[in-house]
Design a protein around this motif. Sequence first.
Motif, PDB file in Angstrom:
ATOM      1  N   ASP A 188       0.842  -1.190   0.000  1.00 12.99           N
ATOM      2  CA  ASP A 188       0.000   0.000   0.000  1.00 12.99           C
ATOM      3  C   ASP A 188       0.883   1.248   0.000  1.00 12.99           C
ATOM      4  OD1 ASP A 188      -2.986   1.034   0.728  1.00 12.99           O
ATOM      5  OD2 ASP A 188      -1.482   2.265   1.745  1.00 12.99           O
ATOM      6  N   GLU A 189       0.772   2.052  -1.044  1.00 17.37           N
ATOM      7  CA  GLU A 189       1.681   3.187  -1.209  1.00 17.37           C
ATOM      8  C   GLU A 189       1.486   4.260  -0.150  1.00 17.37           C
ATOM      9  OE1 GLU A 189       4.379   3.664  -3.039  1.00 17.37           O
ATOM     10  OE2 GLU A 189       4.105   1.560  -3.555  1.00 17.37           O
ATOM     11  N   GLU A 190       0.249   4.457   0.302  1.00 19.09           N
ATOM     12  CA  GLU A 190       0.015   5.507   1.288  1.00 19.09           C
ATOM     13  C   GLU A 190       0.658   5.147   2.631  1.00 19.09           C
ATOM     14  OE1 GLU A 190      -3.400   8.770   2.053  1.00 19.09           O
ATOM     15  OE2 GLU A 190      -4.053   6.745   1.550  1.00 19.09           O
ATOM     16  N   VAL A 191       0.501   3.901   3.048  1.00 16.90           N
ATOM     17  CA  VAL A 191       1.117   3.468   4.304  1.00 16.90           C
ATOM     18  C   VAL A 191       2.635   3.433   4.162  1.00 16.90           C
ATOM     19  CG1 VAL A 191       1.341   1.559   5.950  1.00 16.90           C
ATOM     20  CG2 VAL A 191      -0.912   2.204   5.091  1.00 16.90           C
ATOM     21  N   ARG A 192       3.127   2.984   3.023  1.00 13.42           N
ATOM     22  CA  ARG A 192       4.580   2.950   2.804  1.00 13.42           C
ATOM     23  C   ARG A 192       5.167   4.363   2.833  1.00 13.42           C
ATOM     24  NH1 ARG A 192       7.295  -1.219   0.525  1.00 13.42           N
ATOM     25  NH2 ARG A 192       8.415   0.182  -0.885  1.00 13.42           N
ATOM     26  N   ARG A 193       4.444   5.321   2.237  1.00 17.81           N
ATOM     27  CA  ARG A 193       4.924   6.706   2.221  1.00 17.81           C
ATOM     28  C   ARG A 193       4.944   7.278   3.634  1.00 17.81           C
ATOM     29  NH1 ARG A 193       1.115   8.629  -0.559  1.00 17.81           N
ATOM     30  NH2 ARG A 193       1.983   8.029  -2.565  1.00 17.81           N
ATOM     31  N   LEU A 194       3.875   7.025   4.393  1.00 21.11           N
ATOM     32  CA  LEU A 194       3.822   7.501   5.764  1.00 21.11           C
ATOM     33  C   LEU A 194       4.962   6.892   6.578  1.00 21.11           C
ATOM     34  CD1 LEU A 194       2.437   8.880   8.215  1.00 21.11           C
ATOM     35  CD2 LEU A 194       1.058   6.797   8.447  1.00 21.11           C
ATOM     36  N   ALA A 195       5.155   5.589   6.455  1.00 20.86           N
ATOM     37  CA  ALA A 195       6.211   4.907   7.208  1.00 20.86           C
ATOM     38  C   ALA A 195       7.584   5.463   6.847  1.00 20.86           C
ATOM     39  CB  ALA A 195       6.156   3.402   6.944  1.00 20.86           C
ATOM     40  N   TYR A 196       7.804   5.719   5.569  1.00 23.08           N
ATOM     41  CA  TYR A 196       9.098   6.272   5.139  1.00 23.08           C
ATOM     42  C   TYR A 196       9.310   7.662   5.723  1.00 23.08           C
ATOM     43  CZ  TYR A 196      12.867   7.908   2.132  1.00 23.08           C
ATOM     44  OH  TYR A 196      14.053   8.426   1.671  1.00 23.08           O
ATOM     45  N   ASP A 197       8.257   8.497   5.689  1.00 17.84           N
ATOM     46  CA  ASP A 197       8.365   9.852   6.223  1.00 17.84           C
ATOM     47  C   ASP A 197       8.679   9.831   7.722  1.00 17.84           C
ATOM     48  OD1 ASP A 197       7.858  10.931   3.762  1.00 17.84           O
ATOM     49  OD2 ASP A 197       5.750  11.405   4.161  1.00 17.84           O
ATOM     50  N   ILE A 198       7.989   8.949   8.450  1.00 21.17           N
ATOM     51  CA  ILE A 198       8.232   8.849   9.888  1.00 21.17           C
ATOM     52  C   ILE A 198       9.658   8.381  10.147  1.00 21.17           C
ATOM     53  CG2 ILE A 198       7.636   7.539  11.973  1.00 21.17           C
ATOM     54  CD1 ILE A 198       4.703   7.648  11.043  1.00 21.17           C
ATOM     55  N   ALA A 199      10.087   7.361   9.416  1.00 21.03           N
ATOM     56  CA  ALA A 199      11.433   6.820   9.622  1.00 21.03           C
ATOM     57  C   ALA A 199      12.500   7.870   9.342  1.00 21.03           C
ATOM     58  CB  ALA A 199      11.656   5.595   8.734  1.00 21.03           C
ATOM     59  N   GLN A 200      12.364   8.592   8.240  1.00 20.57           N
ATOM     60  CA  GLN A 200      13.379   9.578   7.882  1.00 20.57           C
ATOM     61  C   GLN A 200      13.397  10.755   8.860  1.00 20.57           C
ATOM     62  OE1 GLN A 200      15.757   9.371   5.172  1.00 20.57           O
ATOM     63  NE2 GLN A 200      15.057   7.303   5.616  1.00 20.57           N
ATOM     64  N   THR A 201      12.212  11.256   9.195  1.00 18.57           N
ATOM     65  CA  THR A 201      12.135  12.399  10.101  1.00 18.57           C
ATOM     66  C   THR A 201      12.700  12.054  11.470  1.00 18.57           C
ATOM     67  OG1 THR A 201      10.202  13.316   8.963  1.00 18.57           O
ATOM     68  CG2 THR A 201      10.570  14.031  11.231  1.00 18.57           C
ATOM     69  N   GLN A 202      12.287  10.902  11.989  1.00 18.68           N
ATOM     70  CA  GLN A 202      12.713  10.562  13.347  1.00 18.68           C
ATOM     71  C   GLN A 202      14.176  10.136  13.394  1.00 18.68           C
ATOM     72  OE1 GLN A 202      10.094   8.702  16.049  1.00 18.68           O
ATOM     73  NE2 GLN A 202       8.282   9.729  15.255  1.00 18.68           N
ATOM     74  N   ALA A 203      14.683   9.535  12.329  1.00 19.70           N
ATOM     75  CA  ALA A 203      16.116   9.224  12.293  1.00 19.70           C
ATOM     76  C   ALA A 203      16.941  10.511  12.293  1.00 19.70           C
ATOM     77  CB  ALA A 203      16.447   8.379  11.064  1.00 19.70           C
ATOM     78  N   ASN A 204      16.500  11.513  11.522  1.00 18.71           N
ATOM     79  CA  ASN A 204      17.212  12.795  11.492  1.00 18.71           C
ATOM     80  C   ASN A 204      17.165  13.491  12.852  1.00 18.71           C
ATOM     81  OD1 ASN A 204      17.918  12.538   8.808  1.00 18.71           O
ATOM     82  ND2 ASN A 204      16.125  13.652   8.049  1.00 18.71           N
ATOM     83  N   GLN A 205      15.990  13.489  13.472  1.00 24.31           N
ATOM     84  CA  GLN A 205      15.862  14.124  14.781  1.00 24.31           C
ATOM     85  C   GLN A 205      16.700  13.391  15.824  1.00 24.31           C
ATOM     86  OE1 GLN A 205      11.615  14.056  15.320  1.00 24.31           O
ATOM     87  NE2 GLN A 205      11.303  15.974  14.215  1.00 24.31           N
ATOM     88  N   ARG A 206      16.718  12.074  15.742  1.00 28.31           N
ATOM     89  CA  ARG A 206      17.532  11.288  16.676  1.00 28.31           C
ATOM     90  C   ARG A 206      19.010  11.669  16.530  1.00 28.31           C
ATOM     91  NH1 ARG A 206      20.325   6.339  16.820  1.00 28.31           N
ATOM     92  NH2 ARG A 206      20.175   5.312  18.861  1.00 28.31           N
ATOM     93  N   GLY A 207      19.459  11.827  15.297  1.00 25.48           N
ATOM     94  CA  GLY A 207      20.837  12.224  15.068  1.00 25.48           C
ATOM     95  C   GLY A 207      21.158  13.573  15.689  1.00 25.48           C
ATOM     96  N   MET A 208      20.215  14.512  15.590  1.00 30.15           N
ATOM     97  CA  MET A 208      20.433  15.824  16.196  1.00 30.15           C
ATOM     98  C   MET A 208      20.547  15.733  17.706  1.00 30.15           C
ATOM     99  SD  MET A 208      18.174  18.608  14.113  1.00 30.15           S
ATOM    100  CE  MET A 208      16.639  17.712  14.180  1.00 30.15           C
ATOM    101  N   MET A 209      19.654  14.958  18.320  1.00 33.56           N
ATOM    102  CA  MET A 209      19.658  14.876  19.782  1.00 33.56           C
ATOM    103  C   MET A 209      20.926  14.204  20.307  1.00 33.56           C
ATOM    104  SD  MET A 209      15.605  14.237  20.629  1.00 33.56           S
ATOM    105  CE  MET A 209      15.365  12.926  19.415  1.00 33.56           C
ATOM    106  N   ILE A 210      21.376  13.161  19.622  1.00 35.72           N
ATOM    107  CA  ILE A 210      22.629  12.521  20.007  1.00 35.72           C
ATOM    108  C   ILE A 210      23.792  13.491  19.797  1.00 35.72           C
ATOM    109  CG2 ILE A 210      24.260  10.680  19.394  1.00 35.72           C
ATOM    110  CD1 ILE A 210      21.829   8.898  18.844  1.00 35.72           C
ATOM    111  N   GLY A 211      23.727  14.273  18.731  1.00 32.88           N
ATOM    112  CA  GLY A 211      24.757  15.272  18.470  1.00 32.88           C
ATOM    113  C   GLY A 211      24.818  16.327  19.567  1.00 32.88           C
ATOM    114  N   TRP A 212      23.644  16.744  20.077  1.00 31.71           N
ATOM    115  CA  TRP A 212      23.640  17.710  21.171  1.00 31.71           C
ATOM    116  C   TRP A 212      24.304  17.133  22.420  1.00 31.71           C
ATOM    117  CZ3 TRP A 212      17.850  18.989  20.070  1.00 31.71           C
ATOM    118  CH2 TRP A 212      17.790  19.878  18.989  1.00 31.71           C
ATOM    119  N   LEU A 213      24.008  15.879  22.729  1.00 27.21           N
ATOM    120  CA  LEU A 213      24.627  15.255  23.897  1.00 27.21           C
ATOM    121  C   LEU A 213      26.152  15.246  23.741  1.00 27.21           C
ATOM    122  CD1 LEU A 213      22.126  12.304  24.464  1.00 27.21           C
ATOM    123  CD2 LEU A 213      22.467  14.270  25.983  1.00 27.21           C
TER     124      LEU A 213
END
Length: 208
Positions: free
Chosen positions: A70-95
């Motif tokens: 299902d393309e809509e669920v796949r797109r949502l999952a990809y967006d969540i994965a990319q956004t949260q991976a980027n944010q996680r990188g920032m938070m680890i970088g701050w530490l």
Amino acid sequence: MTPRRAGWIAGAAAAALVAAGAITYAGAGDDGAGRVPTADSADAGFARDMSVHHQQAVEMSYLVRDRTKDEEVRRLAYDIAQTQANQRGMMIGWLDLWGLPKVSSDPPMTWMGMGDTPSAGEGSLMPGMATDAEMEQLATLDGKRAEVYYLQLMTEHHRGGVHMAQGCADKCAVGVEKRLAQGMVESQESEIRLMTDLLKERGAKPRT
């Protein structure tokens, strides 16, 4: 794709760009006095705990992308994965910038006064996180069943994330981190509404 959903995706993309840019001006301290947060501060606690919370969301999202067409669920999952991976990188970088440990001997969410909150089960370290059994169950499903289970798990995950992010927006002292946390509240609340709609289309609803 409906105009509302197209707008949501555009908004999510804009939020991700703002978040990605935040690291460029996040110094070792941004509390108005140039002070570096302490290891037991809300700033450090949020960065540590939300990094763990985000990592599970990334894992869950990549799991479902492999289990549905299902393309809509796949797109949502990809967006969540990319956004949260980027944010996680920032938070680890701050530490790293602050010279603070990425793990703590204190229970998760101690910085919110919730360190004694009982876990929902093995692997569920914080509110909203899936248990090990739930992650294993997701990995056994395919198609619509995988979509529904993922959307239910991620809705709960986001609710826990919103609660934690709001805690940082209220308690954190570092300006860039407060802004990131407030952005998380807004984007994840939007995604919860979208996931509720996607569940309804599949004859299901959030578990709680």
